[in-house]
Scaffold this motif. Structure first.
Motif, PDB file in Angstrom:
ATOM      1  N   TYR A 129      21.357 -79.702   4.076  1.00 19.03           N
ATOM      2  CA  TYR A 129      22.181 -80.717   3.419  1.00 19.03           C
ATOM      3  C   TYR A 129      22.161 -80.419   1.930  1.00 19.03           C
ATOM      4  N   THR A 130      23.275 -80.664   1.265  1.00 18.06           N
ATOM      5  CA  THR A 130      23.345 -80.428  -0.172  1.00 18.06           C
ATOM      6  C   THR A 130      24.134 -81.528  -0.862  1.00 18.06           C
ATOM      7  N   SER A 131      23.758 -81.775  -2.087  1.00 18.79           N
ATOM      8  CA  SER A 131      24.509 -82.659  -2.966  1.00 18.79           C
ATOM      9  C   SER A 131      25.887 -82.050  -3.208  1.00 18.79           C
ATOM     10  N   PRO A 132      26.906 -82.875  -3.455  1.00 22.73           N
ATOM     11  CA  PRO A 132      28.239 -82.336  -3.737  1.00 22.73           C
ATOM     12  C   PRO A 132      28.426 -81.873  -5.180  1.00 22.73           C
ATOM     13  N   LEU A 133      27.399 -82.020  -6.023  1.00 22.84           N
ATOM     14  CA  LEU A 133      27.542 -81.570  -7.405  1.00 22.84           C
ATOM     15  C   LEU A 133      27.439 -80.043  -7.461  1.00 22.84           C
ATOM     16  N   ALA A 134      28.248 -79.435  -8.296  1.00 25.41           N
ATOM     17  CA  ALA A 134      28.405 -77.977  -8.342  1.00 25.41           C
ATOM     18  C   ALA A 134      27.083 -77.241  -8.487  1.00 25.41           C
ATOM     19  N   ARG A 135      26.182 -77.746  -9.308  1.00 26.09           N
ATOM     20  CA  ARG A 135      24.927 -77.042  -9.535  1.00 26.09           C
ATOM     21  C   ARG A 135      24.068 -76.980  -8.281  1.00 26.09           C
ATOM     22  N   ARG A 138      31.351 -85.592 -10.030  1.00 29.10           N
ATOM     23  CA  ARG A 138      31.559 -84.400  -9.209  1.00 29.10           C
ATOM     24  C   ARG A 138      33.008 -83.924  -9.234  1.00 29.10           C
ATOM     25  N   SER A 139      33.166 -82.687  -8.846  1.00 31.12           N
ATOM     26  CA  SER A 139      34.499 -82.098  -8.699  1.00 31.12           C
ATOM     27  C   SER A 139      35.164 -82.675  -7.453  1.00 31.12           C
ATOM     28  N   SER A 140      36.435 -82.391  -7.298  1.00 31.91           N
ATOM     29  CA  SER A 140      37.199 -82.932  -6.171  1.00 31.91           C
ATOM     30  C   SER A 140      36.771 -82.290  -4.852  1.00 31.91           C
ATOM     31  N   ARG A 141      37.058 -82.981  -3.783  1.00 32.92           N
ATOM     32  CA  ARG A 141      36.797 -82.469  -2.436  1.00 32.92           C
ATOM     33  C   ARG A 141      37.519 -81.132  -2.239  1.00 32.92           C
ATOM     34  N   SER A 142      38.755 -81.038  -2.728  1.00 35.08           N
ATOM     35  CA  SER A 142      39.516 -79.798  -2.544  1.00 35.08           C
ATOM     36  C   SER A 142      38.870 -78.641  -3.316  1.00 35.08           C
ATOM     37  N   TRP A 143      38.319 -78.896  -4.517  1.00 31.31           N
ATOM     38  CA  TRP A 143      37.625 -77.835  -5.262  1.00 31.31           C
ATOM     39  C   TRP A 143      36.414 -77.356  -4.472  1.00 31.31           C
ATOM     40  N   ILE A 144      35.640 -78.296  -3.924  1.00 32.53           N
ATOM     41  CA  ILE A 144      34.453 -77.911  -3.141  1.00 32.53           C
ATOM     42  C   ILE A 144      34.882 -77.077  -1.937  1.00 32.53           C
ATOM     43  N   ALA A 145      35.920 -77.523  -1.224  1.00 33.43           N
ATOM     44  CA  ALA A 145      36.389 -76.811  -0.032  1.00 33.43           C
ATOM     45  C   ALA A 145      36.891 -75.408  -0.376  1.00 33.43           C
ATOM     46  N   GLU A 146      37.591 -75.269  -1.497  1.00 37.53           N
ATOM     47  CA  GLU A 146      38.115 -73.965  -1.906  1.00 37.53           C
ATOM     48  C   GLU A 146      37.014 -73.038  -2.407  1.00 37.53           C
ATOM     49  N   THR A 147      36.051 -73.594  -3.145  1.00 40.81           N
ATOM     50  CA  THR A 147      34.988 -72.784  -3.744  1.00 40.81           C
ATOM     51  C   THR A 147      33.905 -72.427  -2.738  1.00 40.81           C
ATOM     52  N   TYR A 148      33.644 -73.311  -1.789  1.00 39.30           N
ATOM     53  CA  TYR A 148      32.596 -73.116  -0.777  1.00 39.30           C
ATOM     54  C   TYR A 148      33.195 -73.350   0.613  1.00 39.30           C
ATOM     55  N   PRO A 149      34.085 -72.464   1.065  1.00 34.60           N
ATOM     56  CA  PRO A 149      34.796 -72.707   2.323  1.00 34.60           C
ATOM     57  C   PRO A 149      33.889 -72.752   3.552  1.00 34.60           C
ATOM     58  N   GLU A 150      32.715 -72.164   3.468  1.00 36.62           N
ATOM     59  CA  GLU A 150      31.796 -72.177   4.604  1.00 36.62           C
ATOM     60  C   GLU A 150      31.000 -73.476   4.716  1.00 36.62           C
ATOM     61  N   TYR A 151      31.039 -74.321   3.690  1.00 35.34           N
ATOM     62  CA  TYR A 151      30.292 -75.576   3.700  1.00 35.34           C
ATOM     63  C   TYR A 151      31.039 -76.623   4.531  1.00 35.34           C
ATOM     64  N   VAL A 152      30.280 -77.497   5.168  1.00 32.69           N
ATOM     65  CA  VAL A 152      30.852 -78.573   5.977  1.00 32.69           C
ATOM     66  C   VAL A 152      30.901 -79.832   5.108  1.00 32.69           C
ATOM     67  N   LEU A 153      32.081 -80.390   4.926  1.00 30.29           N
ATOM     68  CA  LEU A 153      32.240 -81.588   4.099  1.00 30.29           C
ATOM     69  C   LEU A 153      32.225 -82.819   5.001  1.00 30.29           C
ATOM     70  N   GLU A 154      31.283 -83.715   4.752  1.00 30.52           N
ATOM     71  CA  GLU A 154      31.233 -84.925   5.572  1.00 30.52           C
ATOM     72  C   GLU A 154      32.487 -85.764   5.347  1.00 30.52           C
ATOM     73  N   ARG A 155      32.835 -86.567   6.342  1.00 33.60           N
ATOM     74  CA  ARG A 155      34.035 -87.406   6.245  1.00 33.60           C
ATOM     75  C   ARG A 155      33.985 -88.342   5.051  1.00 33.60           C
ATOM     76  N   GLU A 156      32.805 -88.842   4.701  1.00 33.83           N
ATOM     77  CA  GLU A 156      32.666 -89.817   3.620  1.00 33.83           C
ATOM     78  C   GLU A 156      32.936 -89.236   2.231  1.00 33.83           C
ATOM     79  N   LEU A 157      33.017 -87.931   2.128  1.00 31.04           N
ATOM     80  CA  LEU A 157      33.275 -87.287   0.841  1.00 31.04           C
ATOM     81  C   LEU A 157      34.755 -87.448   0.504  1.00 31.04           C
ATOM     82  N   GLU A 158      35.034 -88.377  -0.397  1.00 31.44           N
ATOM     83  CA  GLU A 158      36.428 -88.668  -0.746  1.00 31.44           C
ATOM     84  C   GLU A 158      37.044 -87.539  -1.569  1.00 31.44           C
ATOM     85  N   MET A 159      38.363 -87.537  -1.649  1.00 27.91           N
ATOM     86  CA  MET A 159      39.066 -86.477  -2.360  1.00 27.91           C
ATOM     87  C   MET A 159      38.664 -86.425  -3.833  1.00 27.91           C
ATOM     88  N   VAL A 160      38.558 -87.580  -4.466  1.00 28.43           N
ATOM     89  CA  VAL A 160      38.111 -87.640  -5.861  1.00 28.43           C
ATOM     90  C   VAL A 160      36.823 -88.456  -5.928  1.00 28.43           C
TER      91      VAL A 160
END
Length: 188
Positions: free
Chosen positions: A38-44, A84-106
């Motif tokens: 599990y990881t925090s959604p913050l870029a660092r 944090r950055s947007s959900r779409s930035w996380i998905a594009e930058t880390y495509p192998e990561y699984v984004l939980e449903r609760e992670l809103e777009m912004v």
């Protein structure tokens, strides 16, 4: 000055790579790998997770598929590094990561004029742990998070308080056991 979703520093990258090398050594000694990351959604922390676990997972032919958990992020302050950055930035930058449903777009949790109280932060970490313990049947999980978040987790589990310093990597092991006869989530 705006420093939205601060990235990992050069020193932070070095420390994360060092911990990644330690995982390879621990693996050779028989230390079990986490079944769920599990990881925090913050870029660092997204980058930290990759640097720490990619080498040892690759050694085992396992793909790196950490779950990004909104509640795992740092204590919310008005500092822009906590936004944090947007959900779409996380998905594009880390495509192998699984984004939980609760992670809103912004980022709807961060407010420029509001600090999360310690009690609110601890309650958020309690919800996180209750969610993980209720829904993840893995024996060994990893939470890649932040200094204040670790302090809040320590408070939730009733561990002695100590201040986790920034720019440090602190492995923390917590053993959770369900207590027979106790309602789930009330006894740590």
């Amino acid at each position: 000055m705006t420093w939205v979703d601060a990235r990992l520093t050069e020193d932070g990258s070095r420390l994360a790579r060092h911990l990644g090398n330690l995982w390879v050594e621990w693996d050779a000694m028989g230390v079990p790998l986490p079944e769920t990351l599990y990881t925090s959604p913050l870029a660092r922390r997204l980058e930290t997770t990759m640097l720490v676990y990619e080498p040892v997972m690759a050694k085992h032919g396992r793909s790196l598929r950490p779950v990004v958990k909104e509640l795992l992020r740092e204590r919310l302050t008005n500092h822009t590094c906590d936004k944090r950055s947007s959900r779409s930035w996380i998905a594009e930058t880390y495509p192998e990561y699984v984004l939980e449903r609760e992670l809103e777009m912004v980022d709807t949790l961060w407010k420029k004029d509001r600090y999360e109280t310690n009690d609110e932060h601890v309650a958020r970490k309690r919800r996180l742990l209750e969610d993980v313990f209720a829904n993840d049947k893995s024996t060994f999980v990893s939470l890649t998070t932040h200094s204040y978040a670790i302090s809040a987790i320590l408070e939730v589990v009733g561990a002695p308080h100590f201040r986790v310093s920034e720019r440090a990597i602190n492995p923390l092991l917590i053993k959770a056991e369900e207590v027979e006869g106790e309602p789930r989530g009330t006894d740590w």
